[in-house]
Write a protein that holds these residues in place. Structure first.
Motif, PDB file in Angstrom:
ATOM      1  N   PHE A 116      -3.790  -6.056 -18.320  1.00 48.42           N
ATOM      2  CA  PHE A 116      -2.899  -5.077 -17.940  1.00 48.42           C
ATOM      3  C   PHE A 116      -2.608  -4.096 -18.580  1.00 48.42           C
ATOM      4  CE2 PHE A 116      -1.696  -9.827 -17.445  1.00 48.42           C
ATOM      5  CZ  PHE A 116      -0.910  -9.855 -16.127  1.00 48.42           C
ATOM      6  N   PRO A 117      -2.382  -2.908 -18.051  1.00 43.77           N
ATOM      7  CA  PRO A 117      -2.159  -1.572 -18.572  1.00 43.77           C
ATOM      8  C   PRO A 117      -0.796  -1.435 -19.320  1.00 43.77           C
ATOM      9  CG  PRO A 117      -1.626  -1.412 -16.304  1.00 43.77           C
ATOM     10  CD  PRO A 117      -2.086  -2.808 -16.599  1.00 43.77           C
ATOM     11  N   LYS A 118      -0.671  -0.578 -20.383  1.00 46.20           N
ATOM     12  CA  LYS A 118       0.636  -0.257 -20.853  1.00 46.20           C
ATOM     13  C   LYS A 118       1.789   0.363 -20.092  1.00 46.20           C
ATOM     14  CE  LYS A 118      -1.351   0.463 -25.337  1.00 46.20           C
ATOM     15  NZ  LYS A 118      -1.549   1.530 -26.351  1.00 46.20           N
ATOM     16  N   THR A 119       1.316   0.926 -18.996  1.00 43.23           N
ATOM     17  CA  THR A 119       1.940   1.705 -17.908  1.00 43.23           C
ATOM     18  C   THR A 119       1.447   1.392 -16.651  1.00 43.23           C
ATOM     19  OG1 THR A 119       2.499   3.513 -19.155  1.00 43.23           O
ATOM     20  CG2 THR A 119       2.721   3.541 -16.918  1.00 43.23           C
ATOM     21  N   LEU A 120       2.101   0.396 -15.636  1.00 40.70           N
ATOM     22  CA  LEU A 120       1.692   0.120 -14.361  1.00 40.70           C
ATOM     23  C   LEU A 120       2.323   0.848 -13.379  1.00 40.70           C
ATOM     24  CD1 LEU A 120       0.233  -2.137 -12.718  1.00 40.70           C
ATOM     25  CD2 LEU A 120       2.547  -3.481 -12.881  1.00 40.70           C
ATOM     26  N   PHE A 121       1.507   1.617 -12.665  1.00 34.29           N
ATOM     27  CA  PHE A 121       2.054   1.943 -11.412  1.00 34.29           C
ATOM     28  C   PHE A 121       1.870   1.094 -10.175  1.00 34.29           C
ATOM     29  CE2 PHE A 121       0.454   5.604 -13.745  1.00 34.29           C
ATOM     30  CZ  PHE A 121       1.611   6.470 -13.627  1.00 34.29           C
ATOM     31  N   VAL A 122       2.973   0.952  -9.266  1.00 37.73           N
ATOM     32  CA  VAL A 122       3.055   0.137  -8.215  1.00 37.73           C
ATOM     33  C   VAL A 122       3.267   1.161  -6.869  1.00 37.73           C
ATOM     34  CG1 VAL A 122       4.105  -1.521  -6.833  1.00 37.73           C
ATOM     35  CG2 VAL A 122       3.830  -1.819  -9.279  1.00 37.73           C
ATOM     36  N   GLN A 123       2.521   1.353  -5.837  1.00 34.80           N
ATOM     37  CA  GLN A 123       2.516   1.738  -4.695  1.00 34.80           C
ATOM     38  C   GLN A 123       3.199   1.016  -3.569  1.00 34.80           C
ATOM     39  OE1 GLN A 123      -0.970   2.807  -2.669  1.00 34.80           O
ATOM     40  NE2 GLN A 123      -0.346   4.394  -1.291  1.00 34.80           N
ATOM     41  N   CYS A 124       4.283   1.541  -3.277  1.00 29.79           N
ATOM     42  CA  CYS A 124       4.896   0.885  -1.904  1.00 29.79           C
ATOM     43  C   CYS A 124       4.360   1.676  -0.737  1.00 29.79           C
ATOM     44  CB  CYS A 124       6.442   1.239  -2.050  1.00 29.79           C
ATOM     45  SG  CYS A 124       7.243   0.787  -3.424  1.00 29.79           S
ATOM     46  N   LYS A 125       3.391   0.821   0.185  1.00 35.42           N
ATOM     47  CA  LYS A 125       2.732   1.235   1.109  1.00 35.42           C
ATOM     48  C   LYS A 125       3.855   1.832   2.290  1.00 35.42           C
ATOM     49  CE  LYS A 125      -1.157  -0.758   1.819  1.00 35.42           C
ATOM     50  NZ  LYS A 125      -2.059  -1.728   2.087  1.00 35.42           N
ATOM     51  N   ARG A 126       4.201   2.915   2.380  1.00 35.16           N
ATOM     52  CA  ARG A 126       5.346   3.331   3.290  1.00 35.16           C
ATOM     53  C   ARG A 126       4.382   4.091   4.478  1.00 35.16           C
ATOM     54  NH1 ARG A 126      10.519   1.775   3.156  1.00 35.16           N
ATOM     55  NH2 ARG A 126      11.177   1.239   0.925  1.00 35.16           N
ATOM     56  N   PHE A 127       3.223   4.072   4.366  1.00 32.43           N
ATOM     57  CA  PHE A 127       2.566   5.065   5.663  1.00 32.43           C
ATOM     58  C   PHE A 127       1.607   3.962   6.107  1.00 32.43           C
ATOM     59  CE2 PHE A 127       3.753   8.358   2.270  1.00 32.43           C
ATOM     60  CZ  PHE A 127       4.796   8.849   3.417  1.00 32.43           C
ATOM     61  N   ALA A 128       1.461   4.065   7.719  1.00 33.47           N
ATOM     62  CA  ALA A 128       0.546   3.070   8.330  1.00 33.47           C
ATOM     63  C   ALA A 128       0.066   3.836   9.575  1.00 33.47           C
ATOM     64  CB  ALA A 128       1.167   1.790   8.711  1.00 33.47           C
ATOM     65  N   TYR A 129      -0.884   3.761  10.056  1.00 35.13           N
ATOM     66  CA  TYR A 129      -1.528   4.329  11.000  1.00 35.13           C
ATOM     67  C   TYR A 129      -1.471   3.540  12.273  1.00 35.13           C
ATOM     68  CZ  TYR A 129      -4.663   7.260  13.753  1.00 35.13           C
ATOM     69  OH  TYR A 129      -5.093   8.260  14.701  1.00 35.13           O
ATOM     70  N   ASP A 130      -0.746   4.037  13.596  1.00 34.61           N
ATOM     71  CA  ASP A 130      -0.535   3.219  14.523  1.00 34.61           C
ATOM     72  C   ASP A 130      -1.608   3.489  15.401  1.00 34.61           C
ATOM     73  OD1 ASP A 130       0.270   2.278  17.041  1.00 34.61           O
ATOM     74  OD2 ASP A 130       2.437   2.567  16.661  1.00 34.61           O
ATOM     75  N   PHE A 131      -2.682   2.619  16.011  1.00 31.23           N
ATOM     76  CA  PHE A 131      -3.714   2.865  16.700  1.00 31.23           C
ATOM     77  C   PHE A 131      -3.159   2.862  18.075  1.00 31.23           C
ATOM     78  CE2 PHE A 131      -5.712   0.967  12.967  1.00 31.23           C
ATOM     79  CZ  PHE A 131      -6.653   1.938  12.606  1.00 31.23           C
ATOM     80  N   GLU A 132      -2.170   2.498  18.476  1.00 31.05           N
ATOM     81  CA  GLU A 132      -1.694   2.462  19.892  1.00 31.05           C
ATOM     82  C   GLU A 132      -1.055   4.067  20.088  1.00 31.05           C
ATOM     83  OE1 GLU A 132       1.311  -0.095  20.797  1.00 31.05           O
ATOM     84  OE2 GLU A 132       0.071  -2.014  20.523  1.00 31.05           O
ATOM     85  N   THR A 133      -0.274   4.598  19.395  1.00 30.83           N
ATOM     86  CA  THR A 133      -0.028   5.856  19.550  1.00 30.83           C
ATOM     87  C   THR A 133      -0.933   7.036  18.826  1.00 30.83           C
ATOM     88  OG1 THR A 133       1.464   5.974  17.521  1.00 30.83           O
ATOM     89  CG2 THR A 133       2.334   5.433  19.561  1.00 30.83           C
ATOM     90  N   MET A 134      -1.877   6.392  17.951  1.00 26.16           N
ATOM     91  CA  MET A 134      -2.882   7.283  17.327  1.00 26.16           C
ATOM     92  C   MET A 134      -2.298   8.228  16.413  1.00 26.16           C
ATOM     93  SD  MET A 134      -5.952   5.723  18.414  1.00 26.16           S
ATOM     94  CE  MET A 134      -7.230   6.897  17.524  1.00 26.16           C
ATOM     95  N   ARG A 135      -1.352   7.597  15.819  1.00 24.15           N
ATOM     96  CA  ARG A 135      -0.506   8.551  14.907  1.00 24.15           C
ATOM     97  C   ARG A 135      -0.135   7.934  13.514  1.00 24.15           C
ATOM     98  NH1 ARG A 135       4.491  11.744  17.255  1.00 24.15           N
ATOM     99  NH2 ARG A 135       4.443  12.567  15.053  1.00 24.15           N
ATOM    100  N   ARG A 136       0.178   8.596  12.519  1.00 30.56           N
ATOM    101  CA  ARG A 136       0.478   7.976  11.066  1.00 30.56           C
ATOM    102  C   ARG A 136       2.101   7.877  10.950  1.00 30.56           C
ATOM    103  NH1 ARG A 136       0.472  10.439   5.824  1.00 30.56           N
ATOM    104  NH2 ARG A 136      -0.149   9.001   4.070  1.00 30.56           N
TER     105      ARG A 136
END
Length: 399
Positions: free
Chosen positions: A206-226
């Motif tokens: 475990f690190p002393k300082t832990l970063f957590v990324q909230c995955k707010r971005f996703a690629y839509d393969f139907e619209t081909m957009r992020r």
């Protein structure tokens, strides 16, 4: 803005910052040190960059000394803001110089920055400073049923990357991230027999300082957009990772000390930070928004960081009346910063004057402070009136 929000989070990690400022310069083959260690950077960095190419130094050998000087100025300068140009000039991405006017992912920048600082730390024998502060380790296991031959491998990480879409709470996302996967008739290479085998991932370091990324971005393969995911995602003030800890390891208690917020869409937006001052006995929070720093009430974190929906007022110009409408929030947490309880707490014996700043950097800051305070005094109304009054009295005496 992505650089500012990340650098401010790293800067406010006081224990690492104080150790980082004591990194010595890397020796060059010519006998010179670091990034022209005895000279402060000028406004024009072209000659310095040519010097770097001449000595064949790696990026981290320029990045670290300039980041040290930037952090030193943030500590000791009388100016409200600091110019990051000299530091930005050292950054590259995919072999190209970084354009600070182009948006970049904050988590990618964080990872790249810490990796480069780690490379520098290895060169001077202090890799433990960065590794202990920010790096954790996953232990990936293959555990066959009815067979003693368990296989393990370790993988280093800087941030836990958690799904937001379809996950109301961080606990739900953590459970999905660490969920076991069972394979039927998996061949054990040791005994050459097939078994039902469980693949699992646990945290072994475990690190002393832990970063957590909230995955707010996703690629839509139907619209081909992020796209940006605006779902509500509730995260706790205190984080318990004991259910996901490898046997023999002890999960520390983590407390929330910072949030990097993204506001806007997937195509454009802005990053800013909320940070708790660990050196303050009252544990005050502040809103860091580029060059602006204001007090922040942590009770507003659910409203400002969880995402989800909100009710806003709109005006109908035809009907000439206001009405309420529910819309997705464009602002939400993107990076969370948790710290082990007891780490980076205020040391009452450590005065600001005892924080290490390289002598040549301190001299430069002192000289700049004198110039800055003199300029401030000259344009100060009280000072100006005092000078005018003195001149008038002198003229009266002469006449």
């Amino acid at each position: 803005c992505y650089m500012n929000s990340v650098l401010q989070q790293v800067f406010m990690t006081s224990e690492f910052r104080n150790q980082f400022l004591q990194f010595e310069m890397v020796k060059k083959p010519s006998g010179k040190e670091g990034d022209d260690a005895n000279e402060e950077e000028s406004d024009d960095d072209e000659s310095d960059d040519e010097s770097a190419a001449e000595y064949g130094e790696v990026e981290s050998e320029k990045l670290v000394p300039r980041l040290q000087r930037l952090f030193s100025r943030m500590i000791a300068s009388e100016r409200n803001t600091q110019d990051t140009k000299a530091f930005v000039c050292t950054l590259t991405h995919d072999g190209q110089s970084v354009n600070p006017y182009e948006q970049m992912d904050a988590e990618e920048f964080l990872t790249s920055l810490l990796d480069k600082i780690e490379d520098y730390a290895k060169a001077i024998g202090k890799e433990g400073v960065v590794r202990d502060a920010f790096y954790g380790k996953f232990c990936r296991q293959m555990v066959p049923s009815g067979c003693p031959h368990k296989r393990e491998s370790e993988e280093q990480f800087i941030s836990l990357q958690l799904d937001v879409q379809g996950k109301k709470r961080m606990e739900d996302s953590l459970a999905a991230f660490f969920e076991n996967e069972v394979f039927s008739d998996y061949l054990c290479e040791e005994c050459n027999q097939r078994h039902d085998t469980t693949r699992r991932c646990l945290i072994s370091q475990f690190p002393k300082t832990l970063f957590v990324q909230c995955k707010r971005f996703a690629y839509d393969f139907e619209t081909m957009r992020r796209n940006k995911i605006t779902d509500e995602f509730v995260f706790p003030d205190h984080l318990d990772l004991s259910p996901y800890t490898r046997e023999g390891a002890t999960a520390p208690n983590y407390t929330l000390v910072g949030v990097v917020v993204h506001t806007g869409s997937a195509d454009s937006g802005h990053y800013y930070s909320y940070i708790r001052d660990r050196a303050d006995e009252n544990e005050k929070w502040y809103w860091f928004n580029d060059s602006s720093v204001e007090p922040f009430d942590p009770a507003q974190i659910p409203q400002e960081c969880f995402g989800g929906m909100e009710t806003v007022s709109r005006y109908d110009a035809i009907k000439r009346q206001s009405y309420n409408v529910t819309v997705p929030k464009v602002r939400s947490a993107y990076l969370l910063v948790y710290e082990q309880l007891g780490e980076n707490t205020r040391d009452p014996t450590l005065q600001e004057s005892e924080v290490f700043i390289a002598p040549e950097t301190f001299d430069s800051i002192w000289e700049d402070n004198n110039k800055f305070l003199t300029d401030v005094a000259v344009i100060d109304a009280h000072f100006f009136n005092t000078v005018i009054s003195s001149v008038e009295r002198l003229v009266a005496l002469v006449s």
